[in-house]
Design a protein around this motif. Structure first.
Motif, mmCIF file in Angstrom:
data_model
loop_
_atom_site.group_PDB
_atom_site.id
_atom_site.type_symbol
_atom_site.label_atom_id
_atom_site.label_comp_id
_atom_site.label_asym_id
_atom_site.label_seq_id
_atom_site.Cartn_x
_atom_site.Cartn_y
_atom_site.Cartn_z
ATOM 1 N N LEU A 33 -8.855 5.238 4.422
ATOM 2 C CA LEU A 33 -8.299 4.323 3.428
ATOM 3 C C LEU A 33 -8.694 4.743 2.019
ATOM 4 O O LEU A 33 -9.856 5.062 1.751
ATOM 5 C CB LEU A 33 -8.806 2.906 3.702
ATOM 6 C CG LEU A 33 -8.442 1.836 2.668
ATOM 7 C CD1 LEU A 33 -6.933 1.613 2.632
ATOM 8 C CD2 LEU A 33 -9.169 0.531 2.977
ATOM 9 N N TYR A 34 -7.720 4.682 1.099
ATOM 10 C CA TYR A 34 -7.943 4.985 -0.318
ATOM 11 C C TYR A 34 -7.409 3.821 -1.153
ATOM 12 O O TYR A 34 -6.421 3.182 -0.794
ATOM 13 C CB TYR A 34 -7.240 6.286 -0.707
ATOM 14 C CG TYR A 34 -7.824 7.497 -0.018
ATOM 15 C CD1 TYR A 34 -8.762 8.304 -0.651
ATOM 16 C CD2 TYR A 34 -7.455 7.812 1.290
ATOM 17 C CE1 TYR A 34 -9.312 9.403 -0.007
ATOM 18 C CE2 TYR A 34 -8.009 8.903 1.941
ATOM 19 C CZ TYR A 34 -8.941 9.690 1.278
ATOM 20 O OH TYR A 34 -9.500 10.769 1.931
ATOM 21 N N THR A 35 -8.088 3.538 -2.265
ATOM 22 C CA THR A 35 -7.671 2.439 -3.130
ATOM 23 C C THR A 35 -7.696 2.873 -4.593
ATOM 24 O O THR A 35 -8.465 3.752 -4.981
ATOM 25 C CB THR A 35 -8.578 1.207 -2.964
ATOM 26 O OG1 THR A 35 -9.909 1.552 -3.360
ATOM 27 C CG2 THR A 35 -8.601 0.733 -1.516
ATOM 28 N N HIS A 36 -6.872 2.244 -5.381
ATOM 29 C CA HIS A 36 -6.831 2.350 -6.843
ATOM 30 C C HIS A 36 -7.116 3.755 -7.382
ATOM 31 O O HIS A 36 -6.298 4.639 -7.275
ATOM 32 C CB HIS A 36 -7.769 1.312 -7.462
ATOM 33 C CG HIS A 36 -7.267 -0.090 -7.285
ATOM 34 N ND1 HIS A 36 -6.039 -0.496 -7.744
ATOM 35 C CD2 HIS A 36 -7.828 -1.171 -6.675
ATOM 36 C CE1 HIS A 36 -5.853 -1.779 -7.442
ATOM 37 N NE2 HIS A 36 -6.908 -2.213 -6.789
ATOM 38 N N SER A 59 0.557 -8.325 5.763
ATOM 39 C CA SER A 59 0.442 -7.442 4.603
ATOM 40 C C SER A 59 0.662 -8.302 3.373
ATOM 41 O O SER A 59 1.168 -9.428 3.471
ATOM 42 C CB SER A 59 1.490 -6.334 4.664
ATOM 43 O OG SER A 59 2.782 -6.875 4.441
ATOM 44 N N PRO A 60 0.322 -7.813 2.192
ATOM 45 C CA PRO A 60 0.665 -8.577 0.989
ATOM 46 C C PRO A 60 2.186 -8.712 0.826
ATOM 47 O O PRO A 60 2.954 -7.934 1.392
ATOM 48 C CB PRO A 60 0.068 -7.733 -0.145
ATOM 49 C CG PRO A 60 -0.986 -6.900 0.502
ATOM 50 C CD PRO A 60 -0.468 -6.611 1.873
ATOM 51 N N ASP A 108 -1.149 8.681 -8.198
ATOM 52 C CA ASP A 108 -0.459 7.411 -8.466
ATOM 53 C C ASP A 108 -0.305 6.601 -7.185
ATOM 54 O O ASP A 108 0.286 7.078 -6.207
ATOM 55 C CB ASP A 108 0.920 7.705 -9.072
ATOM 56 C CG ASP A 108 1.603 6.440 -9.569
ATOM 57 O OD1 ASP A 108 0.898 5.433 -9.769
ATOM 58 O OD2 ASP A 108 2.826 6.470 -9.757
ATOM 59 N N LYS A 109 -0.831 5.378 -7.194
ATOM 60 C CA LYS A 109 -0.726 4.486 -6.035
ATOM 61 C C LYS A 109 0.069 3.260 -6.461
ATOM 62 O O LYS A 109 -0.474 2.253 -6.889
ATOM 63 C CB LYS A 109 -2.118 4.099 -5.536
ATOM 64 C CG LYS A 109 -3.016 5.293 -5.214
ATOM 65 C CD LYS A 109 -4.416 4.835 -4.846
ATOM 66 C CE LYS A 109 -5.366 6.003 -4.657
ATOM 67 N NZ LYS A 109 -5.672 6.701 -5.924
ATOM 68 N N LEU A 112 -4.218 -1.932 -2.074
ATOM 69 C CA LEU A 112 -4.334 -2.244 -3.494
ATOM 70 C C LEU A 112 -4.806 -3.691 -3.676
ATOM 71 O O LEU A 112 -3.994 -4.596 -3.923
ATOM 72 C CB LEU A 112 -2.982 -2.037 -4.195
ATOM 73 C CG LEU A 112 -2.407 -0.607 -4.113
ATOM 74 C CD1 LEU A 112 -1.018 -0.562 -4.724
ATOM 75 C CD2 LEU A 112 -3.338 0.381 -4.791
ATOM 76 N N PRO A 113 -6.121 -3.922 -3.560
ATOM 77 C CA PRO A 113 -6.653 -5.275 -3.777
ATOM 78 C C PRO A 113 -6.388 -5.739 -5.211
ATOM 79 O O PRO A 113 -6.366 -4.944 -6.146
ATOM 80 C CB PRO A 113 -8.156 -5.104 -3.526
ATOM 81 C CG PRO A 113 -8.284 -3.838 -2.737
ATOM 82 C CD PRO A 113 -7.167 -2.959 -3.205
#
Length: 285
Positions: free
Chosen positions: A28-31, A245-246, A101-102, A140-141
């Motif tokens: 998992l990867y974020t921001h 999911s969001p 870019d996420k 993407l919290p």
């Protein structure tokens, strides 16, 4: 082979494959996370490998299961690992994509999925390409919205039924609890059951090519038996138990995902009366 740096210590999350049943765990990867690693070209019994160039790409892709024309890449980044030439021994290449870019979260639904993956391609002039892919996930919290009003609605059938229901808020994080109550003001129908369900609505495509898919994620029985006038029925449903999911308002103008709370009343003749209310889901930091 594609090996990612620090993958042992990075959180892994489950994602569904295209068949909707197979679940695999991916890093998992974020921001602002970078992604880096090593590509290993192993010749094995091959003494040499003539090629037209070796490259690695980081790709964000929206895939429509039922209509390939609706599928597209929304981002692509590429790095050349080796210009055209001949490999006569095993080689390792390091790569890095810094703060790529996420825009959107990883998503796997009924008719669409949004995936991030690395693709290594060895171009060959006559024998065709050699391709290897490796998936990873992006979450993407976000922060809690400043305005979060409660929901109040009426359900009525003239001179037969009048109920009010209320939910404590309209926006929930994925591990939240839906708290509410149902108040019976007028009840002249013989109600035998009341349930609340979470419905996911996935919309994809545009114009005549658009599709809408509804999926009932969860059902929760609120009441069994006929209520009396003035009775108040509490509602409490924990979202963490469900695969959510969001909310996706729109992703690259390709698809959207919305959620609804669906309140259903069933009378003794199995007639169903329902009221839907849209809610917004978000991922908590």
């Amino acid at each position: 082979e594609i090996t990612l740096d620090g993958v042992e210590s990075r959180k892994h999350v489950p994602i569904k494959e295209k068949d909707g049943k197979t679940v695999v765990k991916v890093p998992l990867y974020t921001h602002d996370d970078d992604i880096s690693g090593t590509v290993s070209i192993l010749l094995g019994k091959t003494k040499k490998l003539e090629h037209q160039g070796i490259k690695i790409e980081l790709i964000g892709h929206i895939e429509a299961y039922y209509d390939k024309n609706q599928s597209s890449d929304f981002m692509t980044m590429a790095r050349e690992l080796e210009p055209a030439g001949v490999l006569q021994e095993d080689r390792n290449y390091t790569f890095e994509f810094r703060r790529f870019d996420k825009q959107y979260e990883t998503y796997s639904g009924i008719g669409m999925r949004l995936r991030y993956f690395l693709r290594v391609t060895i171009n060959r002039q006559y024998a065709g390409k050699i391709v290897k892919e490796k998936d990873f996930a992006v979450y993407l919290p976000t922060t809690e919205p400043e305005v979060n009003k409660n929901i109040k609605m009426d359900v009525g059938i003239e001179e037969c039924l009048h109920i009010e229901f209320e939910y404590n808020k309209s926006t929930y994080h994925l591990k939240d609890c839906v708290i509410g109550k149902v108040y019976f003001q007028l009840i002249r129908l013989k109600i035998k059951q009341m349930e609340i369900s979470i419905i996911k609505r996935e919309t994809y495509g545009t114009g005549p090519q658009s599709h809408v898919e509804n999926e009932t994620i969860a059902k929760y029985e609120v009441m069994d038996g006929c209520p009396s006038k003035g009775e108040i029925i509490p509602i409490r449903m924990y979202l963490a138990a469900f695969d959510l999911s969001p909310t996706f308002k729109t992703s690259n103008n390709r698809f959207a995902v919305k959620y609804f709370l669906n309140l259903v009343l069933i009378d003794e003749e199995d007639r169903r009366y329902f009221k839907q209310q849209e809610i917004t889901l978000w991922r908590k930091k």
